[in-house]
Design an enzyme around this catalytic site. Structure first.
Site, PDB file in Angstrom:
ATOM      1  N   GLU A  49       0.815  -1.218   0.000  1.00  0.00           N
ATOM      2  CA  GLU A  49       0.000   0.000   0.000  1.00  0.00           C
ATOM      3  C   GLU A  49       0.852   1.274   0.000  1.00  0.00           C
ATOM      4  OE1 GLU A  49      -2.625  -0.412   3.327  1.00  0.00           O
ATOM      5  OE2 GLU A  49      -3.823  -1.969   2.384  1.00  0.00           O
ATOM      6  N   GLU A  88      -6.526  -8.366  -1.254  1.00  0.00           N
ATOM      7  CA  GLU A  88      -7.121  -8.538   0.073  1.00  0.00           C
ATOM      8  C   GLU A  88      -8.631  -8.533  -0.112  1.00  0.00           C
ATOM      9  OE1 GLU A  88      -5.666  -5.796   3.001  1.00  0.00           O
ATOM     10  OE2 GLU A  88      -3.554  -6.153   2.490  1.00  0.00           O
TER      11      GLU A  88
END
Length: 716
Positions: free
Chosen positions: A176, A343
């Site tokens: 991220e 995810e």
């Protein structure tokens, strides 16, 4: 396993393959139970396991590494890898340097953070460290230690990759990137970053005279230029921040390039991936902005497949549009790669957020309907943090498929049910498409807001009215585009695609019956020309809430206005308008564009009876302009979108007697899958027919339980 680019799915052993993975953190589970977790994962139909490899966990002190469990049995990474091989599970590894994952210091070693000098950290505009666990990505110190970590962990990964008959098939680079900047709204003003920024500006403008002409400034040399900070007061401030956003996209690309080159130097040839965050408080309207921050990486590294973090927290009708919208935008940004979820919510990170198995099961099926080609259940297994390693506390994730002791929880059976459906249907399902006659334009410059708008602190550095504007780009992309148009189209059961307006051609656009653009007052000349050519060559363009008359640096640029031959003024009026005979349509802004064009057909009026919407034939195409902003908060908004869609004889693929039911039809030349989705907490009973067969007999009654689904497969 590799992506099959032409049809954008994964391939394994020469066959279409849906990637089903489950996140299992070996370092958060008793090693005696590792095999249990892996076996139970495999029994659901998954064939892949995913895990972080925390730097902090394996380099206990500087140069003191443990990958064999000598200091703690849960540090035996090599044994875990071998167990994956024994259980015939592929393995996705995520060795950082950052892992986040609610791990203390985001996975960076505490000894490292104590040792690094101040200049290794991200600094604010006053030279203060932003956070003790936030380094400056391109700090020489940080990269030096990162490479030392890689020197130890990458040979292990290389040895156990698929080509060496190991289980490892994919690796995630870092985690991220830029997420802290988005959440805090704080930029990194580290001296190295600022030097790179100045190099970027010099390369972009070449001469200070060119920059001055764009910014309307009078700098004597590039030495006078400073990185933007604080609130935007002047147009020159806005210009500087626009370039600052461009710079950070290149900065992330530079960071990823350095990591990737180092990784490849170890002979690692597996597929690489990176994950995109963005869901927050149950809404994903910010995720497209974060997709845009990786645009330079996507352009320069086609071997990196980006995956979405699909974490809706609680699934409801209110956020049911989010996964489709994000899937479509990611597909537009990396059109040659399969859309997958790195995810994919399984359980919940926060104990006070309840994620029920039935709701998540419906979300999983909806994601299949919406074109997902693979996912990693996050978390499949609950974890218990090693002492002192949990950022929030001892337990990591709740309501997962397995608890930390490998006991099955309610979600396990739902996951098994979904996985079995996928494995049974994957060869046909992966080769299906959705028929979309509507295209929505994705214009990246409207998403350059992460440096001027804090997600968590709610601080804004941009007040558009101070610049003589009235459309805030963040409001435009969140409430007009994402939660307005895209939510409305899905609610009405109209299929749509998304296209990157800065990376498309006229031929691809004219293949659609309609192109929708939600526009601010600014747009670059090249894109304005593209839209002009689109209409002149037979395209049907729907443009709102404003015709752009400025470029991205707020200099005059009236290509659309001139090419379309339209005249207008901007003025205040009541918040309600009438359009296509629909009364009391609520608009987001009091300001409207009022048109004065005798060669066009009026379609919308203010309460003062001034024309604020027109249709006009131009060349071979047709232009529809609405000079007002609307999202989706009332039934009038849905009715207006429906009227606009029907202008070009676009029909839904099915007629369904209950308008609350959402449906998706996916098909190829052999099979058709009809997905019915009930996002409501009440049972729904209805009939359906194909739109081309409205005069034929209705189907048998279909009844769907509250917040559930039904999939019908038809062979052609």
């Amino acid at each position: 396993m590799k992506p099959h680019n032409s049809e954008k799915y994964f391939v394994k052993n020469g066959q279409p393959h849906f990637l089903i993975s489950g996140e299992v953190h070996y370092f958060r589970i008793n090693p005696k139970l590792w095999r249990n977790h892996l076996q139970l994962l495999k029994q659901t139909g998954a064939d892949t396991v995913s895990t972080y490899i925390p730097w902090d966990w394996h380099e206990i002190e500087e140069d003191d590494f443990d990958f064999e469990g000598k200091t703690h049995p849960a540090r035996n990474l090599i044994r875990f890898i071998k167990l994956c091989k024994e259980e015939n599970l592929d393995l996705i590894v995520k060795p950082g340097p950052y892992i986040l994952a609610e791990y203390e210091n985001q996975g960076l070693p505490s000894w490292l953070l104590k040792k690094l000098s101040k200049n290794a950290f991200a600094l604010d505009e006053n030279g203060n460290v932003i956070s003790p666990d936030l380094v400056s990505y391109l700090s020489d110190e940080f990269l030096e230690y990162t490479f030392k970590w890689y020197d130890k962990v990458m040979p292990i990964i290389s040895k156990h990759q698929k080509e060496h008959y190991g289980p490892i098939t994919m690796m995630q680079l870092c985690n991220e990137i830029g997420v802290f900047q988005w959440l805090s709204g704080k930029s990194d003003y580290n001296p190295k970053v600022i030097n790179l920024y100045k190099e970027f500006i010099i390369q972009r403008y070449k001469t200070i005279e060119k920059l001055n002409s764009v910014y309307s400034t009078n700098y004597n040399s590039f030495d006078d230029l400073k990185a933007p900070s604080g609130k935007i007061k002047l147009r020159s401030d806005y210009c500087a921040y626009f370039d600052f956003h461009l710079f950070f996209r290149e900065y992330y690309n530079k960071y990823i390039s350095i990591l990737k080159n180092k990784i490849r130097s170890f002979g690692i040839n597996i597929k690489l991936t990176h994950n995109i965050p963005g869901w927050i408080y149950g809404n994903a309207s910010e995720l497209p902005m974060l997709i845009s921050t990786y645009s330079e990486i996507m352009k320069n590294h086609p071997d990196i497949i980006f995956g979405l973090d699909h974490i809706p927290e609680f699934v409801s009708f209110r956020n049911a549009h989010s996964d489709l919208a994000c899937n479509k935008i990611l597909e537009a940004m990396q059109p040659e790669a399969p859309v997958w979820a790195a995810e994919f919510q399984a359980g919940t990170r926060e104990h006070h957020v309840k994620a029920y198995a039935k709701d998540l099961e419906t979300f999983y099926i909806a994601s299949l309907a919406h074109g997902i080609k693979g996912f990693n259940y996050y978390m499949f297994s609950q974890g218990i943090n090693p002492e002192g390693k949990g950022f929030y506390g001892k337990t990591f994730y709740f309501q997962t498929a397995l608890d930390a002791a490998s006991n099955k929880l309610a979600l396990y059976d739902s996951i098994k049910k979904v996985n079995r459906f996928i494995r049974k249907e994957q060869k046909d399902l992966l080769r299906t498409n959705v028929n979309s006659e509507i295209c929505v334009g994705f214009y990246k410059p409207y998403f350059f807001t992460e440096l001027i708008s804090s997600q968590l602190l709610k601080e804004k550095k941009l007040n558009v009215e101070e610049l003589g504007l009235y459309i805030d780009p963040r409001f435009l992309r969140e409430e007009i585009l994402f939660n307005g148009l895209l939510r409305g189209l899905q609610t009405l059961n109209y299929n749509y695609d998304v296209v990157d307006l800065e990376n498309c051609d006229l031929k691809s656009l004219t293949a659609y019956k309609q192109l929708w653009i939600t526009s601010a007052e600014f747009m670059d000349a090249e894109t304005q020309n593209l839209l002009s050519e689109f209409v002149l060559n037979g395209g049907n363009l729907i443009l709102y809430p404003a015709v752009p008359t400025l470029d991205n640096y707020l200099n005059r640029c009236e290509i659309l206005k001139n090419n379309f031959g339209i005249e207008f003024i901007t003025k205040d009026s009541s918040h309600k308008v009438s359009a296509f005979g629909i009364e009391d349509v609520f608009t987001a802004f009091s300001k409207k564009q009022i048109y004065n064009d005798t060669n066009s057909k009026p379609i919308a009026f203010t309460q003062e009876n001034e024309i604020c919407g027109i249709r006009k034939k131009i060349g071979k195409g047709e232009l529809t302009i609405l000079g007002f902003a609307f999202g989706y908060t009332s039934d009038e908004h849905l009715e207006l979108i429906d009227k606009l869609v029907k202008l070009n004889k676009i029909k839904r693929e099915l007629f369904v007697s209950d308008k609350d039911i959402q449906f998706v039809v996916r098909e190829n030349n052999k099979s058709r899958y009809i997905f019915f989705l009930n996002y409501h907490n009440e049972r729904k009973t209805f009939n359906y027919r194909k739109s081309s067969e409205l005069k034929k007999k209705k189907s048998e009654e279909i009844s769907i339980a509250p917040f559930s689904y039904k999939v019908i497969k038809e062979n052609k």
